[in-house]
Write a protein that holds these residues in place. Structure first.
Motif, mmCIF file in Angstrom:
data_model
loop_
_atom_site.group_PDB
_atom_site.id
_atom_site.type_symbol
_atom_site.label_atom_id
_atom_site.label_comp_id
_atom_site.label_asym_id
_atom_site.label_seq_id
_atom_site.Cartn_x
_atom_site.Cartn_y
_atom_site.Cartn_z
ATOM 1 N N UNK A 17 22.374 26.961 55.030
ATOM 2 C CA UNK A 17 22.714 25.908 55.979
ATOM 3 C C UNK A 17 24.048 26.160 56.647
ATOM 4 N N UNK A 18 25.025 26.663 55.870
ATOM 5 C CA UNK A 18 26.341 26.970 56.425
ATOM 6 C C UNK A 18 26.258 28.076 57.460
ATOM 7 N N UNK A 19 25.538 29.143 57.128
ATOM 8 C CA UNK A 19 25.398 30.265 58.065
ATOM 9 C C UNK A 19 24.668 29.821 59.326
ATOM 10 N N UNK A 20 23.614 29.015 59.151
ATOM 11 C CA UNK A 20 22.872 28.519 60.321
ATOM 12 C C UNK A 20 23.773 27.649 61.193
ATOM 13 N N UNK A 21 24.595 26.805 60.565
ATOM 14 C CA UNK A 21 25.504 25.943 61.327
ATOM 15 C C UNK A 21 26.503 26.786 62.115
ATOM 16 N N UNK A 22 27.015 27.837 61.495
ATOM 17 C CA UNK A 22 27.947 28.730 62.189
ATOM 18 C C UNK A 22 27.242 29.405 63.367
ATOM 19 N N UNK A 23 26.030 29.895 63.116
ATOM 20 C CA UNK A 23 25.288 30.582 64.174
ATOM 21 C C UNK A 23 24.972 29.680 65.348
ATOM 22 N N UNK A 24 24.468 28.480 65.060
ATOM 23 C CA UNK A 24 24.142 27.544 66.141
ATOM 24 C C UNK A 24 25.422 27.085 66.852
ATOM 25 N N UNK A 25 26.479 26.865 66.070
ATOM 26 C CA UNK A 25 27.739 26.431 66.665
ATOM 27 C C UNK A 25 28.316 27.475 67.601
ATOM 28 N N UNK A 26 28.321 28.737 67.149
ATOM 29 C CA UNK A 26 28.841 29.813 67.991
ATOM 30 C C UNK A 26 27.966 30.020 69.223
ATOM 31 N N UNK A 27 26.654 29.865 69.060
ATOM 32 C CA UNK A 27 25.756 29.982 70.214
ATOM 33 C C UNK A 27 26.085 28.907 71.248
ATOM 34 N N UNK A 28 26.306 27.677 70.778
ATOM 35 C CA UNK A 28 26.630 26.579 71.693
ATOM 36 C C UNK A 28 27.947 26.837 72.418
ATOM 37 N N UNK A 29 28.932 27.353 71.685
ATOM 38 C CA UNK A 29 30.236 27.640 72.294
ATOM 39 C C UNK A 29 30.089 28.680 73.401
ATOM 40 N N UNK A 30 29.337 29.735 73.129
ATOM 41 C CA UNK A 30 29.203 30.800 74.130
ATOM 42 C C UNK A 30 28.325 30.383 75.292
ATOM 43 N N UNK A 31 27.322 29.510 75.037
ATOM 44 C CA UNK A 31 26.555 28.952 76.158
ATOM 45 C C UNK A 31 27.472 28.097 77.036
ATOM 46 N N UNK A 32 28.345 27.309 76.407
ATOM 47 C CA UNK A 32 29.257 26.440 77.159
ATOM 48 C C UNK A 32 30.224 27.258 78.007
ATOM 49 N N UNK A 33 30.592 28.442 77.528
ATOM 50 C CA UNK A 33 31.533 29.291 78.284
ATOM 51 C C UNK A 33 30.939 29.794 79.592
ATOM 52 N N UNK A 34 29.605 29.733 79.688
ATOM 53 C CA UNK A 34 28.952 30.226 80.898
ATOM 54 C C UNK A 34 29.079 29.248 82.054
ATOM 55 N N UNK A 35 29.445 28.002 81.744
ATOM 56 C CA UNK A 35 29.463 26.947 82.782
ATOM 57 C C UNK A 35 30.863 26.408 82.998
#
Length: 248
Positions: A230-248
């Protein structure tokens, strides 16, 4: 000093995660980009940072590797090296802007693969009759992915081995570590020759990840696996969201 602390913590955490369950790239790549390393160079430096773990893992599985026919191992290794080289070269010609667009997609995909690795391997095992055992095409494709972006590589390789009809998990892990070591070796060499590696950051993270790798074994006995996943998944989803946000 703050950047140094971030790199040390990310390297240590990546080494521990890779020893326990995988997912170290979810820490090393974002940490490098956060500290100012351009995305393409960060991906290359991240590959160097986690390389020692593959080396020790491959050595630890030598008995399992010896169970395979030598000619088969040589062929699989050559296919892996060819795919890894192509993937690494694709990274070299990728611009930072293009890679920044690809990174969140790859991180999200790697997180999903990690989270649903069990069902993926089960599905692959069920489909094994329709796939040529030890085929080169699938391994080459996976190796291209690994040379370009290392995240989730171990789970993808295990799924491929299940498609081949393999069922001995110890032998599968041995082959996974051996081929991952070969793949990472050619990637690291390619990135180093191209001058893409930020060596100061890489060395710091290599030392920290090696220490984290040793710490991973006792941590694995303390932390329940569902909590860790769960921790690794949270990190992965969190980092994905951060990098998606950087695109906009």
């Amino acid at each position: 000093m703050f950047d140094l602390i971030v790199l040390i913590l990310a390297g240590f955490g990546a080494g521990a995660l890779n020893t326990i369950a995988g997912g170290g790239t979810f820490l090393t790549l974002p940490a490098l980009i956060f500290t100012g390393v351009p995305p393409v160079a960060a991906n290359a430096t991240s590959a160097v940072a986690v390389f020692p773990g593959y080396a020790s893992g491959a050595l630890g599985f030598l008995p399992e590797m010896r169970a395979f026919d030598r000619a088969l191992l040589i062929r699989l290794t050559l296919v892996t090296l060819a795919g890894a080289l192509l993937g690494s070269l694709l990274l070299l010609v990728s611009s930072d802007a293009a890679f920044s667009v690809v990174v969140p997609v790859l991180l999200l995909g790697a997180t999903l693969v990690f989270l649903f690795g069990g069902p993926i391997r089960a599905w692959a095992a069920a489909k094994s009759r329709s796939v040529t055992p030890y085929g080169s095409a699938g391994l080459f494709a996976v190796s291209v992915y690994g040379g370009y972006f290392n995240g989730g590589l171990g789970i993808v390789l295990l799924a491929l081995f299940s498609l081949w009809g393999m069922s001995n998990l110890h032998q599968m892990n041995g082959l996974k570590n051996g081929l991952s070591f070969a793949l990472s070796g050619i990637s690291v060499a390619t990135f180093a020759v191209a001058g893409l590696v930020e060596w100061h950051q890489a060395i710091v993270m290599m030392i920290a990840s090696t220490a984290g790798g040793y710490a991973g074994a006792p941590l694995a006995r303390i932390i329940p696996m569902p909590v860790l996943r769960g921790l690794i998944a949270a990190i992965g989803f969190g980092m994905s969201a951060v990098f998606f946000a950087r695109l906009f």
